[in-house]
Design a protein around this motif. Structure first.
Motif, PDB file in Angstrom:
ATOM      1  N   ASN A  36       0.839  -1.207   0.000  1.00 34.68           N
ATOM      2  CA  ASN A  36       0.000   0.000   0.000  1.00 34.68           C
ATOM      3  C   ASN A  36       0.866   1.245   0.000  1.00 34.68           C
ATOM      4  O   ASN A  36       1.779   1.360   0.817  1.00 34.68           O
ATOM      5  CB  ASN A  36      -0.813   0.099   1.294  1.00 34.68           C
ATOM      6  CG  ASN A  36      -2.057  -0.734   1.250  1.00 34.68           C
ATOM      7  OD1 ASN A  36      -2.310  -1.482   2.166  1.00 34.68           O
ATOM      8  ND2 ASN A  36      -2.826  -0.631   0.202  1.00 34.68           N
ATOM      9  N   GLY A  37       0.558   2.154  -0.905  1.00 41.12           N
ATOM     10  CA  GLY A  37       1.228   3.450  -0.881  1.00 41.12           C
ATOM     11  C   GLY A  37       2.630   3.454  -1.467  1.00 41.12           C
ATOM     12  O   GLY A  37       3.322   4.473  -1.435  1.00 41.12           O
ATOM     13  N   ALA A  38       3.062   2.338  -2.040  1.00 43.75           N
ATOM     14  CA  ALA A  38       4.420   2.271  -2.609  1.00 43.75           C
ATOM     15  C   ALA A  38       4.570   3.174  -3.835  1.00 43.75           C
ATOM     16  O   ALA A  38       5.669   3.622  -4.146  1.00 43.75           O
ATOM     17  CB  ALA A  38       4.766   0.830  -2.986  1.00 43.75           C
ATOM     18  N   GLY A  39       3.450   3.412  -4.516  1.00 42.92           N
ATOM     19  CA  GLY A  39       3.489   4.277  -5.702  1.00 42.92           C
ATOM     20  C   GLY A  39       3.102   3.567  -6.987  1.00 42.92           C
ATOM     21  O   GLY A  39       3.302   4.092  -8.079  1.00 42.92           O
ATOM     22  N   LYS A  40       2.478   2.391  -6.861  1.00 42.07           N
ATOM     23  CA  LYS A  40       2.137   1.594  -8.045  1.00 42.07           C
ATOM     24  C   LYS A  40       1.152   2.337  -8.954  1.00 42.07           C
ATOM     25  O   LYS A  40       1.354   2.444 -10.154  1.00 42.07           O
ATOM     26  CB  LYS A  40       1.543   0.236  -7.622  1.00 42.07           C
ATOM     27  CG  LYS A  40       2.460  -0.580  -6.721  1.00 42.07           C
ATOM     28  CD  LYS A  40       1.840  -1.916  -6.344  1.00 42.07           C
ATOM     29  CE  LYS A  40       0.555  -1.794  -5.535  1.00 42.07           C
ATOM     30  NZ  LYS A  40       0.721  -1.158  -4.214  1.00 42.07           N
ATOM     31  N   SER A  41       0.067   2.825  -8.342  1.00 40.80           N
ATOM     32  CA  SER A  41      -0.937   3.526  -9.158  1.00 40.80           C
ATOM     33  C   SER A  41      -0.351   4.800  -9.750  1.00 40.80           C
ATOM     34  O   SER A  41      -0.706   5.190 -10.867  1.00 40.80           O
ATOM     35  CB  SER A  41      -2.165   3.886  -8.315  1.00 40.80           C
ATOM     36  OG  SER A  41      -2.765   2.718  -7.818  1.00 40.80           O
ATOM     37  N   THR A  42       0.550   5.430  -9.000  1.00 44.20           N
ATOM     38  CA  THR A  42       1.173   6.663  -9.500  1.00 44.20           C
ATOM     39  C   THR A  42       1.997   6.371 -10.755  1.00 44.20           C
ATOM     40  O   THR A  42       2.012   7.176 -11.696  1.00 44.20           O
ATOM     41  CB  THR A  42       2.050   7.296  -8.394  1.00 44.20           C
ATOM     42  OG1 THR A  42       1.237   7.462  -7.230  1.00 44.20           O
ATOM     43  CG2 THR A  42       2.593   8.648  -8.826  1.00 44.20           C
ATOM     44  N   GLU A  83      -7.567   1.458 -10.909  1.00 44.26           N
ATOM     45  CA  GLU A  83      -7.912   0.825  -9.641  1.00 44.26           C
ATOM     46  C   GLU A  83      -9.396   1.092  -9.357  1.00 44.26           C
ATOM     47  O   GLU A  83      -9.880   2.182  -9.605  1.00 44.26           O
ATOM     48  CB  GLU A  83      -7.070   1.540  -8.589  1.00 44.26           C
ATOM     49  CG  GLU A  83      -6.817   0.838  -7.320  1.00 44.26           C
ATOM     50  CD  GLU A  83      -5.812   1.665  -6.497  1.00 44.26           C
ATOM     51  OE1 GLU A  83      -5.108   1.054  -5.716  1.00 44.26           O
ATOM     52  OE2 GLU A  83      -5.748   2.899  -6.642  1.00 44.26           O
ATOM     53  N   GLN A 191      -0.625  -5.523  -5.375  1.00 45.48           N
ATOM     54  CA  GLN A 191      -0.240  -5.720  -3.978  1.00 45.48           C
ATOM     55  C   GLN A 191      -0.119  -7.196  -3.637  1.00 45.48           C
ATOM     56  O   GLN A 191       0.562  -7.574  -2.708  1.00 45.48           O
ATOM     57  CB  GLN A 191      -1.411  -5.202  -3.152  1.00 45.48           C
ATOM     58  CG  GLN A 191      -1.147  -4.052  -2.275  1.00 45.48           C
ATOM     59  CD  GLN A 191      -2.382  -3.795  -1.456  1.00 45.48           C
ATOM     60  OE1 GLN A 191      -2.635  -4.451  -0.471  1.00 45.48           O
ATOM     61  NE2 GLN A 191      -3.159  -2.819  -1.886  1.00 45.48           N
TER      62      GLN A 191
HETATM   63  N1  LIG Z   1      -4.225  12.272  -5.474  1.00 48.44           N
HETATM   64  C1  LIG Z   1      -3.220  12.250  -4.584  1.00 48.44           C
HETATM   65  N2  LIG Z   1      -2.815  13.368  -3.940  1.00 48.44           N
HETATM   66  C2  LIG Z   1      -1.781  13.360  -3.070  1.00 48.44           C
HETATM   67  N3  LIG Z   1      -1.088  12.251  -2.741  1.00 48.44           N
HETATM   68  C3  LIG Z   1      -1.444  11.106  -3.340  1.00 48.44           C
HETATM   69  C4  LIG Z   1      -2.523  11.045  -4.285  1.00 48.44           C
HETATM   70  N4  LIG Z   1      -2.639   9.756  -4.707  1.00 48.44           N
HETATM   71  C5  LIG Z   1      -1.681   9.068  -4.054  1.00 48.44           C
HETATM   72  N5  LIG Z   1      -0.965   9.867  -3.248  1.00 48.44           N
HETATM   73  C6  LIG Z   1       0.172   9.456  -2.386  1.00 48.44           C
HETATM   74  O1  LIG Z   1       1.196   8.911  -3.205  1.00 48.44           O
HETATM   75  C7  LIG Z   1       1.782   7.768  -2.604  1.00 48.44           C
HETATM   76  C8  LIG Z   1       1.690   6.598  -3.552  1.00 48.44           C
HETATM   77  O2  LIG Z   1       0.329   6.299  -3.784  1.00 48.44           O
HETATM   78  P1  LIG Z   1      -0.189   5.246  -4.859  1.00 48.44           P
HETATM   79  O3  LIG Z   1      -1.658   5.392  -4.941  1.00 48.44           O
HETATM   80  O4  LIG Z   1       0.595   5.384  -6.099  1.00 48.44           O
HETATM   81  O5  LIG Z   1       0.209   3.887  -4.129  1.00 48.44           O
HETATM   82  P2  LIG Z   1      -0.160   2.382  -4.506  1.00 48.44           P
HETATM   83  O6  LIG Z   1       1.131   1.633  -4.520  1.00 48.44           O
HETATM   84  O7  LIG Z   1      -0.998   2.343  -5.719  1.00 48.44           O
HETATM   85  O8  LIG Z   1      -0.990   1.913  -3.240  1.00 48.44           O
HETATM   86  P3  LIG Z   1      -2.264   0.915  -3.104  1.00 48.44           P
HETATM   87  O9  LIG Z   1      -1.687  -0.460  -3.132  1.00 48.44           O
HETATM   88  O10 LIG Z   1      -2.825   1.262  -1.783  1.00 48.44           O
HETATM   89  O11 LIG Z   1      -3.174   1.195  -4.259  1.00 48.44           O
HETATM   90  C9  LIG Z   1       1.051   7.561  -1.283  1.00 48.44           C
HETATM   91  O12 LIG Z   1       1.825   8.107  -0.252  1.00 48.44           O
HETATM   92  C10 LIG Z   1      -0.237   8.338  -1.454  1.00 48.44           C
HETATM   93  O13 LIG Z   1      -0.694   8.844  -0.232  1.00 48.44           O
END
Ligand SMILES: Nc1ncnc2c1ncn2[C@@H]1O[C@H](COP(=O)(O)OP(=O)(O)OP(=O)(O)O)[C@@H](O)[C@H]1O
Ligand SMILES: [Mg+2]
Length: 233
Positions: A36-42, A83, A191
């Motif tokens: 969670n929160g690693a940055g995958k969706s980003t 997602e 994840q």
């Molecule tokens: N719209 C946003 N505005 C500000 N910060 C964000 C936003 N979306 C994500 N983040 C932050 O960026 C970081 C990476 O988030 P991301 O959604 O890419 O993680 P993830 O690996 O996809 O997690 P998950 O498995 O929970 O989906 C996290 O710290 C999150 O809080």
């Protein structure tokens, strides 16, 4: 096909990805795994142009795409299944699928629809029902099928497993593998580390915005890092 070079990206000028580099060749199924929160969706949002990188470059089919708007990136052949599925519940399954084909010439839509129905017979049976009547797993399949309707060269899939029972996770991942066998190039972010690496040709491990390990799916599954951090072995 895709080359990501030293990407830095985030939100409101605060980076959450640092120096992320990876590549994908035609026909590969690549998984990027992390908690969670690693940055995958980003990563996926950066690839599809929803957010712009602060540094680094993205090349697709030999061309820079990191400066292009999202709709141009879709036209280049990258489809993003986000997602949380986002199917339109009040619309029929068929209409959801046709929405995915909005960039495609009308004479190829029928052919693509036939192919998609071959992979997802359930969607054909239920074509005229409202999408909200589908189960969670079926809605995930609809979201992927809608992505395929744009005839992409590269399919980006975010967290197939979200909210699904373990048995369904295996089922949807198996379907993704089948789509890959039919020739589609797929980037999956997940994840569910073990399951995603089991189906992957190659993978990357992402921790707090940095790629810390790369290798074949098998190499990663056998690595100490993956065993300790994600499989509790
Ligand atoms: N719209 C946003 N505005 C500000 N910060 C964000 C936003 N979306 C994500 N983040 C932050 O960026 C970081 C990476 O988030 P991301 O959604 O890419 O993680 P993830 O690996 O996809 O997690 P998950 O498995 O929970 O989906 C996290 O710290 C999150 O809080
Ligand atoms: Mg995510």
């Amino acid at each position: 096909m895709l080359r990501v070079k030293k990407i830095k990206a985030g939100y409101d000028q605060v980076p959450v990805l640092f120096d992320v580099s990876f590549d994908i060749s035609v026909g590969e199924l690549v998984s990027i795994v992390g908690s969670n929160g690693a940055g995958k969706s980003t990563i996926l949002r950066t690839l599809s142009g929803i957010i712009k990188p602060m540094a680094g470059e993205i090349e697709f089919m030999g061309e820079r795409i990191d400066t292009l708007p999202s709709h141009k990136i879709v036209q280049k052949g990258i489809a993003h299944v986000p997602e949380g599925r986002h199917v339109f519940g009040k619309m029929s399954i068929l209409d959801n699928l046709l929405l995915g084909a909005y960039t495609v010439k009308s004479d190829t839509i029928d052919k693509t629809l036939r192919e998609v129905y071959e992979i997802f017979p359930r969607l054909k049976e239920r074509a005229h029902q409202k999408a909200e009547t589908l189960s969670g797993g079926e809605q995930q399949m609809l979201a992927i099928a809608r992505g395929l309707m744009s005839c992409p060269k590269l399919l980006l899939v975010d967290e197939m497993s979200l909210g699904l029972m373990p048995i369904l996770v295996d089922k949807v991942l198996h379907i993704l593998k089948e789509i890959s066998r039919r020739g589609m190039t797929v980037l999956l972010v997940e994840q569910k580390v073990q399951e995603a690496l089991e189906i992957a040709d190659r993978g990357y491990v992402l921790q707090t915005g940095r790629i810390v390990l790369r290798g074949t799916g098998e190499e990663l599954l056998n690595s100490d890092l993956v065993k300790k951090a994600y499989m509790g072995i």
